[in-house]
Design a protein around this motif. Structure first.
Motif, PDB file in Angstrom:
ATOM      1  N   GLU A 366      27.390  -5.124  33.939  1.00  0.00           N
ATOM      2  CA  GLU A 366      26.302  -6.115  33.884  1.00  0.00           C
ATOM      3  C   GLU A 366      25.136  -5.743  34.803  1.00  0.00           C
ATOM      4  O   GLU A 366      23.989  -6.084  34.541  1.00  0.00           O
ATOM      5  N   GLU A 369      22.235  -3.550  33.374  1.00  0.00           N
ATOM      6  CA  GLU A 369      21.301  -4.129  32.397  1.00  0.00           C
ATOM      7  C   GLU A 369      20.004  -4.621  33.048  1.00  0.00           C
ATOM      8  O   GLU A 369      19.182  -5.244  32.403  1.00  0.00           O
ATOM      9  N   GLN A 374      17.227   0.130  33.621  1.00  0.00           N
ATOM     10  CA  GLN A 374      16.760   0.357  32.245  1.00  0.00           C
ATOM     11  C   GLN A 374      15.352   0.965  32.216  1.00  0.00           C
ATOM     12  O   GLN A 374      14.792   1.181  31.148  1.00  0.00           O
ATOM     13  N   THR A 389      27.026   6.043  31.219  1.00  0.00           N
ATOM     14  CA  THR A 389      27.228   5.124  30.097  1.00  0.00           C
ATOM     15  C   THR A 389      27.483   5.850  28.773  1.00  0.00           C
ATOM     16  O   THR A 389      27.989   5.246  27.837  1.00  0.00           O
TER      17      THR A 389
END
Lengths: 445, 294
Positions: A366, A369, A374, A389
């Motif tokens: 979490e 994000e 990002q 990831t």
């Protein structure tokens, strides 16, 4: 006379009592960061916790090298802190401490929030005690993996480009030896410029980290799931990995002084442009330029992925899960657990990790994000995110058997590399000595 | 002639003295010293002995191939390093015995390596000896066009560098000690020797050496004891590398205790120096306890 003696005793007693009376409710020892922002964030979290919970916290920061030593001394003296965190705990202590019964079981904190963590992050703190029972003995906080940093500007000055770098295993390393090294030497006129900043020393943990990546490339397994040694079944892979790891040095593409490097020396040599590329476990190299020299951070230095394995499969990244621990001998175990619950709130741990300028990757999906992770305009962070990831990860073997920590602390891997490049041993003999040492130290679980 | 006799304090029995105010004060004033002695001498030594008391630690130590190499290194470090250092100090003390002004000034510069803290000076050596960008190889390249040796990379060169740095660091101190010894020799002896037609070598052989021989041997013993614990010269220059091949017992103990976090092995490795250290200390104390006959 009696009055004097009584006075001395009373003074001693009062001194002892007053020092107890002023002691904080919760004592935290935390690894000092490389960047002030990271420490400041943590101090803010501690201050907010004190205010929210009405608990008085005594927070002390210690350097990377001091933290394990001080903790060990405190443990030996029977007075450890309530909560301790060090960048090196996972690599040097945690699984052994769990086995020896030194650590508090923190399953009651971790289990209710298991679904918030990456599986492998939990696996690395789900450790066995001396009876073979598994429990959570540490709090995973952040993770690091091996990156490759390259001087893009130096390659371009030599008429080369980062895009020219082949992404197949042998060709990747060879490319930095030739054409990159001679072209860059010619362009700069610096005959002491080297293509590869490969740590080769038996005193650097970086040597272990990067050799583990080479071992992954050749599908070498050290221990099985039960923690038993299976390295001897992977002798050929180990020989290939050692051959591949030492080849750049033997080819004259690694600075000779790399056999004496400490963990910071590949950073220093790279930043001084002695090497064109270097592997490094964490983004500390570009992060050091983030404010000091933004042009280096944004333009001149790039972080690229490791090449594919020789069999064509994507490389498996080693990941080291940093952790905080509570000791059984700690005074305020419940207070320490309460603090960790507080720290794990996304609005706390998220900004804390972002304070490291991307050096550490979160252990909770979490937290990835956020805009920070990002942000596609930051090429270093993008590579970091892709590594975690989109690529497979592997944890260190000591998670399966605490005795492997001894293999790492005596740096049997660096020693094997040294046997080859300094003592002219054959790769086969060095591999056999390494296998024998791992079997001797680790034995069976 | 009047004779006055001072009255002597009344002699008390043993029990009476212990009850006296002097005894109470004496005890109170002694207590801090006893406490400090117990806390900072007895306790650390006893704790160290206890930490290194497990036979298993010694089995593990003797099975570690690095240990055997370290013992050999320590013997070479002491045998070569100390004898060379003391011999050079003996020679240099003769040079600095000269009273010319420029030699006085030179002696001030000469003493600097010893006076300056180890960390900056030995680290400077480390950088000077760097294979790629060190000053020494830089000079060799720019003046003679040759690639210098890999000083701290080749194990024998690295260990030779360690011994050289140790000598460089501690030579001034022992030179001063021996110079002080030379200065205490009566000029009359040299004058008499000169009248008898003694050469410089004969003056050294029959006047200087007999007068400072005891000092030289005591200095050798003392230097051996100190150098056995010399951590700085090795650790700051090579960190025991390359490949753990330049360790001495002092640095190996630190490697075990703080790099491998095996405190028992760290203590055990230092404890193995005791069979050498204790006889040296006894010998030294006995020498120091000897009365010098006039």
């Amino acid at each position: 006379m009696r009055r004097l003696a009584s006075g001395l005793m009373a003074a001693t007693f009062l001194t002892a009592v007053s020092s107890q009376a002023f002691a904080a409710d919760l004592v935290i020892w935390w690894n000092k960061s490389y960047y002030p922002e990271e420490d400041e964030k943590f101090e803010e979290i501690v201050a907010a916790f004190e205010q929210d919970k009405g608990i008085d916290v005594e927070l002390s920061f210690f350097t990377n090298e001091d933290m394990p030593v001080k903790t060990l001394a405190a443990l030996t003296a029977g007075s450890p802190p309530d909560l301790a965190f060090a960048f090196l705990f996972d690599l040097q202590h945690t699984s052994r401490w769990a086995y020896e019964g030194v650590l508090e079981d923190v399953s009651d904190v971790i289990e209710p929030m298991e679904d918030r963590f990456y599986d492998y992050a939990l696996e690395s703190v789900h450790l066995t005690d001396e009876n073979g029972e598994r429990a959570y003995y540490a709090f995973p906080t952040q993770q690091q993996t091996a990156h490759i940093h390259v001087w893009r500007s130096m390659l371009e000055d030599a008429g080369l480009s980062v895009d020219d770098i082949p992404m197949t295993w042998h060709e990747y390393w060879d490319w930095f030896c030739d054409p990159a090294q001679p072209a860059s030497r010619q362009a700069t006129g610096n005959r002491q410029l080297y293509g590869v900043g490969q740590p080769m020393s038996s005193s650097a943990s970086d040597t272990i980290f990067h050799f583990m990546m080479f071992a992954n490339a050749f599908n070498v397994e050290w221990l099985d799931e039960a923690g038993d040694v299976v390295l001897d079944q992977h002798r050929e892979g180990l020989i290939d990995a050692l051959e591949s790891y030492t080849k750049p040095f033997k080819d004259g593409c690694v600075p000779p002084g790399a056999v004496n490097w400490g963990d910071a020396d590949n950073n220093v040599n790279f930043l001084n442009q002695v090497t064109l590329m270097t592997p490094n476990p964490s983004l500390s190299i570009p992060a050091s330029q983030y404010t000091a020299n933004p042009e280096n951070y944004k333009e001149n230095i790039v972080t690229i992925e490791w090449p594919d394995k020789p069999d064509g499969e994507p490389i498996v990244y080693m990941t080291a899960i940093k952790n905080a621990v509570i000791f059984k001998a700690s005074n305020n175990k419940e207070g320490a657990k309460e603090f960790m619950r507080y720290l794990y709130e996304p609005e706390n741990i998220g900004p804390y990790l972002e304070g490291s300028i991307g050096r550490w990757f979160p252990v909770m999906p979490e937290l990835v994000e956020t805009p920070f992770w990002q942000d596609d305009t930051d090429a270093h962070r993008v590579t970091h995110r892709v590594q975690y990831t989109e690529r497979p990860q592997n944890t260190f073997p000591f998670v399966r058997n605490h005795r492997f920590i001894t293999v790492m602390s005596e740096n049997a891997i660096g020693k094997a590399a040294g046997r080859i490049v300094l003592e002219n041993w054959s790769v086969e003999d060095a591999a056999d000595e390494l296998i024998a040492r791992v079997k001797e130290v680790v034995g069976t679980s | 002639m009047a004779v006055s006799v001072a009255s002597l304090p009344e002699r008390r029995g043993a029990n009476g003295w212990w009850a006296s105010p002097e005894a109470t004060w004496g005890t109170i004033l002694l207590l801090p010293y006893v406490g400090v002695f117990l806390a900072f001498v007895v306790w650390p030594v006893a704790y160290g002995v206890w930490l290194g008391s497990s036979p298993q630690s010694y089995v593990a130590l003797f099975n570690d191939p690095i240990y055997l190499r370290t013992v050999t290194n320590t013997a070479i470090f002491l045998g070569v390093g100390i004898n060379l250092k003391l011999f050079l100090a003996l020679m240099l003390s003769g040079f600095f015995y000269n009273t010319r002004p420029w030699i006085r000034w030179l002696s001030v510069i000469f003493i600097l390596p010893w006076a300056v803290p180890s960390i900056p000076t030995i680290l400077s050596f480390r950088w000077m000896l760097n294979s790629e960008w060190g000053m020494i190889n830089g000079i060799l390249w720019s003046w003679f066009g040759i690639d210098g040796p890999w000083w701290l990379v080749r194990p024998h060169l690295a260990f030779g560098s360690v011994i050289t740095v140790h000598i460089w660091k501690y030579l001034p101190f022992w030179t001063i000690i021996l110079l002080a010894g030379r200065m205490s020799i009566s000029h009359d002896l040299y004058e008499a020797a000169r009248i008898d037609g003694a050469t410089r070598l004969q003056m050294f052989q029959y006047v200087t050496w007999p007068q400072i021989r005891n000092l030289y041997l005591t200095s050798t013993l003392l230097s051996t004891i100190w150098s056995l614990g010399d951590f700085n010269s090795v650790y700051l220059l090579t960190t025991g590398g390359p490949n753990e091949m330049t360790h001495v017992l002092a640095t190996l103990g630190i490697r075990y205790a703080f790099r491998m976090m095996q405190l028992d092995l760290g203590v055990a490795s230092v404890m193995t120096a005791l069979p050498v250290l204790v006889p040296l200390v006894i010998l030294l104390v006995r020498r120091l306890g000897r009365r010098v006959e006039p």
